[in-house]
Design a protein around this motif. Sequence first.
Motif, PDB file in Angstrom:
ATOM      1  N   CYS A   1       0.948  -1.104  -0.064  1.00 32.21           N
ATOM      2  CA  CYS A   1      -0.096   0.134   0.007  1.00 32.21           C
ATOM      3  C   CYS A   1       0.894   1.210  -0.104  1.00 32.21           C
ATOM      4  CB  CYS A   1      -0.955  -0.139   1.296  1.00 32.21           C
ATOM      5  SG  CYS A   1      -1.962   1.465   1.529  1.00 32.21           S
TER       6      CYS A   1
ATOM      7  N   LEU B   1      -0.614  -5.352   0.756  1.00 31.31           N
ATOM      8  CA  LEU B   1      -2.169  -5.474   0.229  1.00 31.31           C
ATOM      9  C   LEU B   1      -2.547  -7.075   0.189  1.00 31.31           C
ATOM     10  CD1 LEU B   1      -2.192  -2.849  -2.730  1.00 31.31           C
ATOM     11  CD2 LEU B   1      -3.476  -2.601  -0.520  1.00 31.31           C
TER      12      LEU B   1
ATOM     13  N   GLU C   1      -9.944  -4.851   0.240  1.00 33.55           N
ATOM     14  CA  GLU C   1     -10.128  -4.139  -0.727  1.00 33.55           C
ATOM     15  C   GLU C   1      -8.967  -2.966  -0.931  1.00 33.55           C
ATOM     16  OE1 GLU C   1     -13.659  -0.781  -2.357  1.00 33.55           O
ATOM     17  OE2 GLU C   1     -13.839  -2.040  -0.209  1.00 33.55           O
ATOM     18  N   ALA C   2      -8.803  -3.001  -2.242  1.00 33.37           N
ATOM     19  CA  ALA C   2      -7.622  -1.906  -2.844  1.00 33.37           C
ATOM     20  C   ALA C   2      -8.325  -1.046  -3.876  1.00 33.37           C
ATOM     21  CB  ALA C   2      -6.367  -2.659  -3.050  1.00 33.37           C
ATOM     22  N   LEU C   3      -7.704  -0.045  -4.094  1.00 33.69           N
ATOM     23  CA  LEU C   3      -7.933   1.248  -4.939  1.00 33.69           C
ATOM     24  C   LEU C   3      -6.778   1.635  -5.648  1.00 33.69           C
ATOM     25  CD1 LEU C   3     -10.014   3.542  -2.580  1.00 33.69           C
ATOM     26  CD2 LEU C   3     -10.936   1.662  -4.023  1.00 33.69           C
ATOM     27  N   PRO C   4      -6.835   1.983  -6.896  1.00 33.81           N
ATOM     28  CA  PRO C   4      -5.770   2.368  -7.597  1.00 33.81           C
ATOM     29  C   PRO C   4      -5.212   3.813  -6.939  1.00 33.81           C
ATOM     30  CG  PRO C   4      -7.765   2.614  -8.876  1.00 33.81           C
ATOM     31  CD  PRO C   4      -7.961   1.920  -7.688  1.00 33.81           C
ATOM     32  N   TYR C   5      -4.131   4.219  -7.314  1.00 33.57           N
ATOM     33  CA  TYR C   5      -3.659   5.385  -6.648  1.00 33.57           C
ATOM     34  C   TYR C   5      -2.551   5.817  -7.558  1.00 33.57           C
ATOM     35  CZ  TYR C   5      -1.381   8.675  -3.284  1.00 33.57           C
ATOM     36  OH  TYR C   5      -1.021   9.787  -2.820  1.00 33.57           O
TER      37      TYR C   5
ATOM     38  N   SER D   1      -1.188   1.190  -5.828  1.00 36.20           N
ATOM     39  CA  SER D   1      -2.488   0.755  -5.103  1.00 36.20           C
ATOM     40  C   SER D   1      -2.364   1.118  -3.457  1.00 36.20           C
ATOM     41  CB  SER D   1      -2.796  -0.914  -5.237  1.00 36.20           C
ATOM     42  OG  SER D   1      -3.085  -0.888  -6.516  1.00 36.20           O
TER      43      SER D   1
ATOM     44  N   HIS E   1      -4.830   0.598   0.510  1.00 40.07           N
ATOM     45  CA  HIS E   1      -6.037  -0.043   0.986  1.00 40.07           C
ATOM     46  C   HIS E   1      -7.258   0.886   1.061  1.00 40.07           C
ATOM     47  CE1 HIS E   1      -2.622  -2.119   3.531  1.00 40.07           C
ATOM     48  NE2 HIS E   1      -3.549  -3.034   3.006  1.00 40.07           N
TER      49      HIS E   1
END
Length: 165
Positions: A123, A130, A135-139, A153, A155
């Motif tokens: 993360c 991760l 649940e992970a989100l693109p960053y 990505s 968290h």
Amino acid sequence: MISTKETTAGTAPVDIDTMRHSISQLLGPDAPPPAGDKLAVLDSLPRGHMQLIIPEIEQAALARDQDDVPRYCALACVGEARGKLRATAPQGEHGALTHARKLARTLAALCDHYEALTDVVMCLACDQPLREDEEALPYDHVSPSGSATRAGSIHARCAHAVRRH
């Protein structure tokens, strides 16, 4: 990603979380200097962890191309780690603590190499792995010039956390 990873048939899994916990007991900012029997235990933990992770790093490194930079760095670290395992702690409690901390720093480097060689995704917000069940989100951290400076990505729970770069 799961940090406890199954390895080749017949071997024990490498538990990076447990290894990093052992490291934090010697190097953590809130870790009091251990003494006596606790110091002996905390010296033996990194040793045992290093003996488990070194063959796994070698196996992962040797599976890569010979000119692969992470492979070369990991194998160099393994050589250094073996040297530290052969070294004996200086006499006295201070010498033993210094030696145990050296082992812990080496184990931390080995954990980093293991994660790099086995493609563990971290993360970008909290620097923790991760895991597959999270649940992970693109960053994309966008610089003032408009280009992404760090893509990866995070968290979902870290999405609203304040992080200073």
